[in-house]
Scaffold this motif. Sequence first.
Motif, PDB file in Angstrom:
ATOM      1  N   ASP A   8      -3.654  -6.297  -1.255  1.00 31.22           N
ATOM      2  CA  ASP A   8      -4.072  -5.068  -0.560  1.00 31.22           C
ATOM      3  C   ASP A   8      -3.429  -4.888   0.810  1.00 31.22           C
ATOM      4  O   ASP A   8      -3.233  -3.768   1.273  1.00 31.22           O
ATOM      5  CB  ASP A   8      -5.595  -5.063  -0.358  1.00 31.22           C
ATOM      6  CG  ASP A   8      -6.331  -5.106  -1.678  1.00 31.22           C
ATOM      7  OD1 ASP A   8      -6.223  -4.129  -2.431  1.00 31.22           O
ATOM      8  OD2 ASP A   8      -7.013  -6.112  -1.969  1.00 31.22           O
ATOM      9  N   LEU A  56       6.420  -1.430   1.162  1.00 28.58           N
ATOM     10  CA  LEU A  56       4.954  -1.351   1.143  1.00 28.58           C
ATOM     11  C   LEU A  56       4.442   0.080   1.222  1.00 28.58           C
ATOM     12  O   LEU A  56       3.410   0.408   0.630  1.00 28.58           O
ATOM     13  CB  LEU A  56       4.363  -2.192   2.276  1.00 28.58           C
ATOM     14  CG  LEU A  56       4.616  -3.702   2.156  1.00 28.58           C
ATOM     15  CD1 LEU A  56       4.071  -4.435   3.365  1.00 28.58           C
ATOM     16  CD2 LEU A  56       4.016  -4.264   0.880  1.00 28.58           C
ATOM     17  N   LYS A  58       5.607   2.574  -0.201  1.00 29.57           N
ATOM     18  CA  LYS A  58       5.644   3.150  -1.561  1.00 29.57           C
ATOM     19  C   LYS A  58       4.328   2.919  -2.295  1.00 29.57           C
ATOM     20  O   LYS A  58       3.924   3.706  -3.137  1.00 29.57           O
ATOM     21  CB  LYS A  58       6.758   2.484  -2.395  1.00 29.57           C
ATOM     22  CG  LYS A  58       8.151   2.917  -2.079  1.00 29.57           C
ATOM     23  CD  LYS A  58       9.129   2.416  -3.150  1.00 29.57           C
ATOM     24  CE  LYS A  58       9.119   0.913  -3.331  1.00 29.57           C
ATOM     25  NZ  LYS A  58      10.175   0.380  -4.194  1.00 29.57           N
ATOM     26  N   TYR A  59       3.688   1.771  -1.979  1.00 28.27           N
ATOM     27  CA  TYR A  59       2.439   1.392  -2.658  1.00 28.27           C
ATOM     28  C   TYR A  59       1.206   1.652  -1.793  1.00 28.27           C
ATOM     29  O   TYR A  59       0.103   1.279  -2.170  1.00 28.27           O
ATOM     30  CB  TYR A  59       2.496  -0.092  -3.044  1.00 28.27           C
ATOM     31  CG  TYR A  59       3.691  -0.431  -3.903  1.00 28.27           C
ATOM     32  CD1 TYR A  59       3.718  -0.093  -5.249  1.00 28.27           C
ATOM     33  CD2 TYR A  59       4.807  -1.077  -3.364  1.00 28.27           C
ATOM     34  CE1 TYR A  59       4.817  -0.390  -6.042  1.00 28.27           C
ATOM     35  CE2 TYR A  59       5.915  -1.384  -4.151  1.00 28.27           C
ATOM     36  CZ  TYR A  59       5.913  -1.043  -5.486  1.00 28.27           C
ATOM     37  OH  TYR A  59       6.993  -1.334  -6.278  1.00 28.27           O
ATOM     38  N   ASN A  60       1.438   2.275  -0.646  1.00 22.02           N
ATOM     39  CA  ASN A  60       0.328   2.563   0.262  1.00 22.02           C
ATOM     40  C   ASN A  60      -0.391   1.284   0.717  1.00 22.02           C
ATOM     41  O   ASN A  60      -1.627   1.250   0.813  1.00 22.02           O
ATOM     42  CB  ASN A  60      -0.657   3.514  -0.424  1.00 22.02           C
ATOM     43  CG  ASN A  60      -1.267   4.466   0.577  1.00 22.02           C
ATOM     44  OD1 ASN A  60      -0.799   4.569   1.715  1.00 22.02           O
ATOM     45  ND2 ASN A  60      -2.319   5.150   0.185  1.00 22.02           N
ATOM     46  N   VAL A  61       0.365   0.226   0.917  1.00 25.12           N
ATOM     47  CA  VAL A  61      -0.184  -1.059   1.371  1.00 25.12           C
ATOM     48  C   VAL A  61       0.188  -1.262   2.842  1.00 25.12           C
ATOM     49  O   VAL A  61       1.361  -1.200   3.197  1.00 25.12           O
ATOM     50  CB  VAL A  61       0.357  -2.225   0.505  1.00 25.12           C
ATOM     51  CG1 VAL A  61       0.039  -3.579   1.116  1.00 25.12           C
ATOM     52  CG2 VAL A  61      -0.223  -2.136  -0.909  1.00 25.12           C
ATOM     53  N   TYR A  70       3.626 -12.416  -8.897  1.00 24.87           N
ATOM     54  CA  TYR A  70       2.865 -11.330  -9.536  1.00 24.87           C
ATOM     55  C   TYR A  70       1.628 -11.888 -10.244  1.00 24.87           C
ATOM     56  O   TYR A  70       0.511 -11.407 -10.044  1.00 24.87           O
ATOM     57  CB  TYR A  70       3.757 -10.572 -10.533  1.00 24.87           C
ATOM     58  CG  TYR A  70       2.994  -9.619 -11.422  1.00 24.87           C
ATOM     59  CD1 TYR A  70       2.546  -8.392 -10.925  1.00 24.87           C
ATOM     60  CD2 TYR A  70       2.700  -9.946 -12.743  1.00 24.87           C
ATOM     61  CE1 TYR A  70       1.832  -7.514 -11.737  1.00 24.87           C
ATOM     62  CE2 TYR A  70       1.980  -9.081 -13.559  1.00 24.87           C
ATOM     63  CZ  TYR A  70       1.541  -7.871 -13.049  1.00 24.87           C
ATOM     64  OH  TYR A  70       0.822  -7.016 -13.851  1.00 24.87           O
ATOM     65  N   GLU A  78       6.841  -7.720  -2.904  1.00 25.82           N
ATOM     66  CA  GLU A  78       6.666  -6.577  -3.817  1.00 25.82           C
ATOM     67  C   GLU A  78       5.950  -6.997  -5.093  1.00 25.82           C
ATOM     68  O   GLU A  78       5.043  -6.296  -5.574  1.00 25.82           O
ATOM     69  CB  GLU A  78       8.017  -5.936  -4.145  1.00 25.82           C
ATOM     70  CG  GLU A  78       7.843  -4.673  -4.986  1.00 25.82           C
ATOM     71  CD  GLU A  78       9.056  -3.744  -4.992  1.00 25.82           C
ATOM     72  OE1 GLU A  78       8.871  -2.561  -5.302  1.00 25.82           O
ATOM     73  OE2 GLU A  78      10.176  -4.209  -4.672  1.00 25.82           O
ATOM     74  N   VAL A 138       2.286  -7.460  -4.380  1.00 26.74           N
ATOM     75  CA  VAL A 138       1.593  -6.169  -4.235  1.00 26.74           C
ATOM     76  C   VAL A 138       1.333  -5.563  -5.616  1.00 26.74           C
ATOM     77  O   VAL A 138       0.251  -5.047  -5.894  1.00 26.74           O
ATOM     78  CB  VAL A 138       2.413  -5.217  -3.334  1.00 26.74           C
ATOM     79  CG1 VAL A 138       1.933  -3.778  -3.468  1.00 26.74           C
ATOM     80  CG2 VAL A 138       2.317  -5.679  -1.878  1.00 26.74           C
ATOM     81  N   LEU A 139       2.311  -5.653  -6.498  1.00 23.08           N
ATOM     82  CA  LEU A 139       2.126  -5.152  -7.862  1.00 23.08           C
ATOM     83  C   LEU A 139       1.017  -5.928  -8.574  1.00 23.08           C
ATOM     84  O   LEU A 139       0.327  -5.398  -9.439  1.00 23.08           O
ATOM     85  CB  LEU A 139       3.448  -5.252  -8.651  1.00 23.08           C
ATOM     86  CG  LEU A 139       4.530  -4.261  -8.222  1.00 23.08           C
ATOM     87  CD1 LEU A 139       5.882  -4.623  -8.839  1.00 23.08           C
ATOM     88  CD2 LEU A 139       4.143  -2.833  -8.591  1.00 23.08           C
TER      89      LEU A 139
END
Length: 199
Positions: A29, A54, A56-59, A185, A21, A24-25
């Motif tokens: 991609d 994922l 949630k983030y469209n990944v 991150y 997570e 991804v933040l």
Amino acid sequence: MLYLITNRKLIKKGDIYSVVEKAVLGGVDRVILREKDLSFKELFFIANKLKLILDKYNVPLIINSNIEVAKSLNSQGFHIGFRNVKNNKVKYDGLLGISVHSLKEGILAEKYGADYLLASHIFETNCKKGLKPKGVGLIRRIKANVNIPVIALGGINEENVKIVMNAGADGIAVMSYIMASDNPYISAKKLKEKLEGLN
């Protein structure tokens, strides 16, 4: 395009969910879940939980090797090594990625229906200790002969990402750079900023 390939055994703090997570933040991609030692049940449990994060983030979540888990979960993608492509056929209703290590494999993988290629290993990496890297020449050769995206993997960091992209790669994939990072991150963000600065 920045791909993260998971390896939960490299994680220094947190767990696979928190590391992915954060990555991804930071700008990842696509995530390739590569935990080959797990049973169907164990992998499905992790994949299901990761997919919820994922989504949630469209990944996209891409499952490595285990097509049963990919299909059961209806994951956005499936990834397989070239050596494991049986009878020149892989069928998956979603993104299909194939790992290649030579020009010949790259050309064949495209014919087999791959949507993208993971070409490795480009630089020296602890994941492939003692194995001579292929160098960016592999990227150039494959790119000159295929029409699908070529993602470079192996020893890539913020210092050499420009060399890889200048060779024609459509993106990069990393494992230890993020999975073993003290701050996934920041590590992802550094790479993403480098990639965006090259566009």
